[in-house]
Design an enzyme around this catalytic site. Structure first.
Site, PDB file in Angstrom:
ATOM      1  N   GLU A 163       0.541  -1.759   0.277  1.00 20.59           N
ATOM      2  CA  GLU A 163      -0.558  -0.579  -0.235  1.00 20.59           C
ATOM      3  C   GLU A 163       0.663   0.621  -0.275  1.00 20.59           C
ATOM      4  O   GLU A 163      -0.097   2.179  -0.269  1.00 20.59           O
ATOM      5  CB  GLU A 163      -0.973  -0.081   1.533  1.00 20.59           C
ATOM      6  CG  GLU A 163      -2.309  -0.951   1.182  1.00 20.59           C
ATOM      7  CD  GLU A 163      -2.607  -0.962  -0.238  1.00 20.59           C
ATOM      8  OE1 GLU A 163      -3.201   0.024  -0.407  1.00 20.59           O
ATOM      9  OE2 GLU A 163      -3.136  -1.917  -0.781  1.00 20.59           O
ATOM     10  N   TRP A 186       1.497   1.220  -3.507  1.00 23.40           N
ATOM     11  CA  TRP A 186       0.532   2.015  -4.423  1.00 23.40           C
ATOM     12  C   TRP A 186       0.983   3.649  -4.702  1.00 23.40           C
ATOM     13  O   TRP A 186       0.865   4.431  -5.220  1.00 23.40           O
ATOM     14  CB  TRP A 186      -0.668   1.539  -3.911  1.00 23.40           C
ATOM     15  CG  TRP A 186      -1.571   0.820  -5.154  1.00 23.40           C
ATOM     16  CD1 TRP A 186      -1.023  -0.895  -4.351  1.00 23.40           C
ATOM     17  CD2 TRP A 186      -1.332   0.279  -5.988  1.00 23.40           C
ATOM     18  NE1 TRP A 186      -1.619  -1.739  -4.859  1.00 23.40           N
ATOM     19  CE2 TRP A 186      -1.833  -0.710  -6.053  1.00 23.40           C
ATOM     20  CE3 TRP A 186      -1.845   1.139  -6.750  1.00 23.40           C
ATOM     21  CZ2 TRP A 186      -2.035  -1.234  -7.203  1.00 23.40           C
ATOM     22  CZ3 TRP A 186      -1.807   0.990  -8.515  1.00 23.40           C
ATOM     23  CH2 TRP A 186      -2.294  -0.478  -8.292  1.00 23.40           C
ATOM     24  N   TRP A 202     -21.087  10.151 -21.298  1.00 21.58           N
ATOM     25  CA  TRP A 202     -21.235  10.486 -19.919  1.00 21.58           C
ATOM     26  C   TRP A 202     -22.750  10.872 -20.052  1.00 21.58           C
ATOM     27  O   TRP A 202     -23.237  11.221 -21.142  1.00 21.58           O
ATOM     28  CB  TRP A 202     -20.790  11.490 -19.358  1.00 21.58           C
ATOM     29  CG  TRP A 202     -19.154  11.333 -19.578  1.00 21.58           C
ATOM     30  CD1 TRP A 202     -18.447  11.549 -19.976  1.00 21.58           C
ATOM     31  CD2 TRP A 202     -18.548  10.157 -18.490  1.00 21.58           C
ATOM     32  NE1 TRP A 202     -17.251  11.937 -19.847  1.00 21.58           N
ATOM     33  CE2 TRP A 202     -17.076  10.725 -18.845  1.00 21.58           C
ATOM     34  CE3 TRP A 202     -19.208   8.997 -17.766  1.00 21.58           C
ATOM     35  CZ2 TRP A 202     -15.846   9.857 -17.720  1.00 21.58           C
ATOM     36  CZ3 TRP A 202     -18.145   8.071 -16.905  1.00 21.58           C
ATOM     37  CH2 TRP A 202     -16.865   8.584 -16.944  1.00 21.58           C
ATOM     38  N   ASN A 206     -11.079   3.020   2.439  1.00 20.91           N
ATOM     39  CA  ASN A 206     -10.717   2.412   1.004  1.00 20.91           C
ATOM     40  C   ASN A 206     -11.231   2.030  -0.183  1.00 20.91           C
ATOM     41  O   ASN A 206     -11.297   2.140  -0.980  1.00 20.91           O
ATOM     42  CB  ASN A 206      -9.111   1.948   0.438  1.00 20.91           C
ATOM     43  CG  ASN A 206      -8.646   2.066  -0.764  1.00 20.91           C
ATOM     44  OD1 ASN A 206      -8.835   3.535  -1.066  1.00 20.91           O
ATOM     45  ND2 ASN A 206      -8.157   1.086  -1.166  1.00 20.91           N
ATOM     46  N   TRP A 238     -15.762  10.579 -14.159  1.00 22.19           N
ATOM     47  CA  TRP A 238     -14.875  10.500 -13.117  1.00 22.19           C
ATOM     48  C   TRP A 238     -14.377  11.883 -12.081  1.00 22.19           C
ATOM     49  O   TRP A 238     -13.686  11.884 -10.779  1.00 22.19           O
ATOM     50  CB  TRP A 238     -13.328   9.632 -12.802  1.00 22.19           C
ATOM     51  CG  TRP A 238     -12.827  10.431 -14.745  1.00 22.19           C
ATOM     52  CD1 TRP A 238     -13.101   9.517 -15.470  1.00 22.19           C
ATOM     53  CD2 TRP A 238     -11.773  10.847 -14.157  1.00 22.19           C
ATOM     54  NE1 TRP A 238     -11.954  10.105 -16.401  1.00 22.19           N
ATOM     55  CE2 TRP A 238     -10.755  10.776 -15.363  1.00 22.19           C
ATOM     56  CE3 TRP A 238     -10.504  11.880 -12.907  1.00 22.19           C
ATOM     57  CZ2 TRP A 238      -9.219  11.359 -15.800  1.00 22.19           C
ATOM     58  CZ3 TRP A 238      -9.408  11.521 -13.439  1.00 22.19           C
ATOM     59  CH2 TRP A 238      -8.928  11.243 -14.899  1.00 22.19           C
ATOM     60  N   TRP A 274      -9.151   7.730  -8.641  1.00 26.52           N
ATOM     61  CA  TRP A 274     -10.315   7.472  -9.820  1.00 26.52           C
ATOM     62  C   TRP A 274     -10.242   6.991 -11.367  1.00 26.52           C
ATOM     63  O   TRP A 274     -11.318   6.591 -11.730  1.00 26.52           O
ATOM     64  CB  TRP A 274     -10.547   9.108  -9.668  1.00 26.52           C
ATOM     65  CG  TRP A 274     -11.249   9.527  -9.064  1.00 26.52           C
ATOM     66  CD1 TRP A 274     -11.083  10.067  -7.761  1.00 26.52           C
ATOM     67  CD2 TRP A 274     -12.485   9.143  -8.448  1.00 26.52           C
ATOM     68  NE1 TRP A 274     -11.949  10.572  -6.355  1.00 26.52           N
ATOM     69  CE2 TRP A 274     -13.200   9.968  -6.947  1.00 26.52           C
ATOM     70  CE3 TRP A 274     -13.706   8.589  -9.124  1.00 26.52           C
ATOM     71  CZ2 TRP A 274     -14.333  10.015  -6.357  1.00 26.52           C
ATOM     72  CZ3 TRP A 274     -15.213   8.583  -8.291  1.00 26.52           C
ATOM     73  CH2 TRP A 274     -14.948   9.025  -7.563  1.00 26.52           C
TER      74      TRP A 274
END
Length: 477
Positions: free
Chosen positions: A276, A279, A307, A343, A361, A384
């Protein structure tokens, strides 16, 4: 040289602070914080981040006072002119700072470094925020990574750099330059929407170290499983401390290694947690190499994604936690109340927004930017794009989270939903994550009136999933 300035930005700590360590080798060291949100372009800190910054600066100022130093705070509309003024007032001959990696700030720092060096000042920038610089982790052919697993493998193979203790700061200068109080920056909200923040968070270096110690003692063992369960205290919650540099990833990795050596910890828990941290490193790697990532999809096909239209009401319901889908509403209410969201739930609420509701997004990214205390440009934009399926190493677009199944799997006893959606508290576990499926008698006994005490679902999950997949086929073709 007699006097050096350290320009503090996202490194609000004393320990393992390379710029502060270097500046402390001079006869006098003057810590400076320059407040100029305009430097950050479209990504000046949001409201929740400003709350954190206020309290972090207060904590740092107190720590420096205790160490016999002082934090000089100035607000300006021209950072270069402000630094030049402090240099002139103090006779400083050197300036040190630790790097930040947002595109607008990289450009600003390059301009300032060049200008001050032309003025004759010794200017040095160092790495305090990452395990390794974004340009240090490269493929064998010299290129940069677009997938996490090979990136993390390459970074993990590099020798770790040990964190340094806080330096002994030199004697104060004959006279301190003028500063201003933190309160003058106007970082706190005008209305008390932050009233629950104080119960949840302790900004500052001491708070970061305490959070790390608590995590190591109580949650590292079993982390690999508990991290996905929002109803448990199974994560470190170090992300806002990392963003503001109250603790470094080197300190975290070293502390985890010590804990593993001193106690018996399953390797998979340690590896899962450190990944993590990885990341976060990968997010900064991507942002450095793809500076358009906060606004443009890395997969260019998604620039033409169809969209949905007329989504203002749906967006407002999502923001307020009134979608009628319990785990989504729980997450959005948690975010509003404490400036943070688990998360796993971030992925769930993001999937609903971008796929079931087909809202861009970037809209969710902007909402998180304003409401998260750990809002970080690299991690937020990467996250995102991952959710939407348009980023590097992203989840495939056709992976659409079913929020009911996610709730049943990761909040099976309903602790999370019952905490943040109390109007459903009396529902049996069987119906908690899909109250619309409960018989009318069960709803009456639980005091739930759909459309009144709790909204009906904003969207049909099955139908909207089909529509999302059809929209994806449009851009594929």
């Amino acid at each position: 040289m007699a006097t050096a300035l350290i320009w503090l930005r996202r490194d609000l700590r004393l320990a393992d602070n390379p710029a502060m360590i270097a500046a402390s080798q001079h006869r006098h060291c003057i810590p400076v914080y320059v407040h100029n949100p305009a430097d950050e372009g479209d990504w000046a800190p949001g409201a929740a981040s400003r709350w954190w910054l206020h309290h972090s600066l207060k904590a740092l100022s107190a720590s420096l006072d205790k160490a016999g130093s002082r934090l000089i705070i100035r607000s300006t509309h021209d950072t270069l002119d402000c630094l030049r003024a402090i240099i002139s007032e103090t006779g400083a001959e050197a300036l040190y700072w630790n790097r930040v990696y947002e595109p607008a700030l990289i450009k600003r720092d390059q301009t300032i470094k060049l200008a001050l060096r032309e003025d004759g000042l010794a200017v040095h920038s160092l790495n305090a925020a990452l395990l390794r610089e974004p340009w240090e982790v490269t493929r064998r052919d010299g290129g940069h990574y677009r997938a996490f697993t090979p990136f993390w493998r390459a970074l993990s193979a590099m020798p770790p750099i040990a964190p340094e203790p806080a330096p002994e700061l030199p004697a104060p200068p004959p006279a301190w330059p003028k500063g201003q109080p933190v309160e003058s920056l106007g970082l706190l909200p005008g209305i008390p929407w932050d009233r629950h923040f104080h119960d949840q968070w302790r900004p500052g270096e001491a708070g970061a170290n305490a959070a790390l110690e608590t995590f190591l003692e109580s949650a590292l063992q079993g982390y690999d499983d508990a991290r996905d369960r929002p109803g448990q205290a199974g994560t470190s919650r170090l992300s806002p401390h990392l963003h503001w540099g109250e603790i470094s990833p080197r300190q975290i990795r070293a502390a985890v290694t010590r804990q593993q050596q001193e106690t018996v910890l399953p390797d998979h828990d340690v590896e899962s947690f450190l990944s993590e941290v990885g990341w976060r490193e990968f997010a900064h790697h991507l942002l450095y190499h793809f500076p358009h990532m906060p606004q443009d999809p890395l997969d260019a096909r998604f620039r033409h994604f169809p969209w949905a239209a007329d989504t203002a009401d749906a967006l407002r319901a999502w923001e307020r936690g009134r979608t009628g889908i319990p785990i989504v509403d729980a997450g959005m209410r948690e975010l509003w109340a404490i400036g943070w969201m688990h998360n796993r739930v971030r992925m769930i609420v993001g999937s609903l927004l971008t796929k079931n509701l087909r809202i861009p997004w970037q809209t969710g990214e902007a909402w998180f930017w304003d409401t998260l205390v750990d809002a970080d440009l690299a991690s937020n934009s990467m996250g995102w794009q991952w959710i939407q399926g348009c980023g590097a190493d992203a989840a495939p677009y056709f992976r659409i989270f079913n929020p009911v199944r996610q709730g049943e799997r990761f909040d099976p006893e309903g602790h999370y939903v019952r905490r943040w959606v109390p109007e459903l508290r009396a529902l049996p576990d069987k119906y908690l994550h899909s109250p619309w499926s409960a018989p009318e008698q069960i709803l009456r006994e639980a005091g739930v009136r759909l459309g009144d005490t709790y909204p009906r679902p904003l969207v049909d999950l099955a139908t909207s999933r089909k529509d999302a997949l059809a929209a994806y086929q449009d851009i594929r073709s």
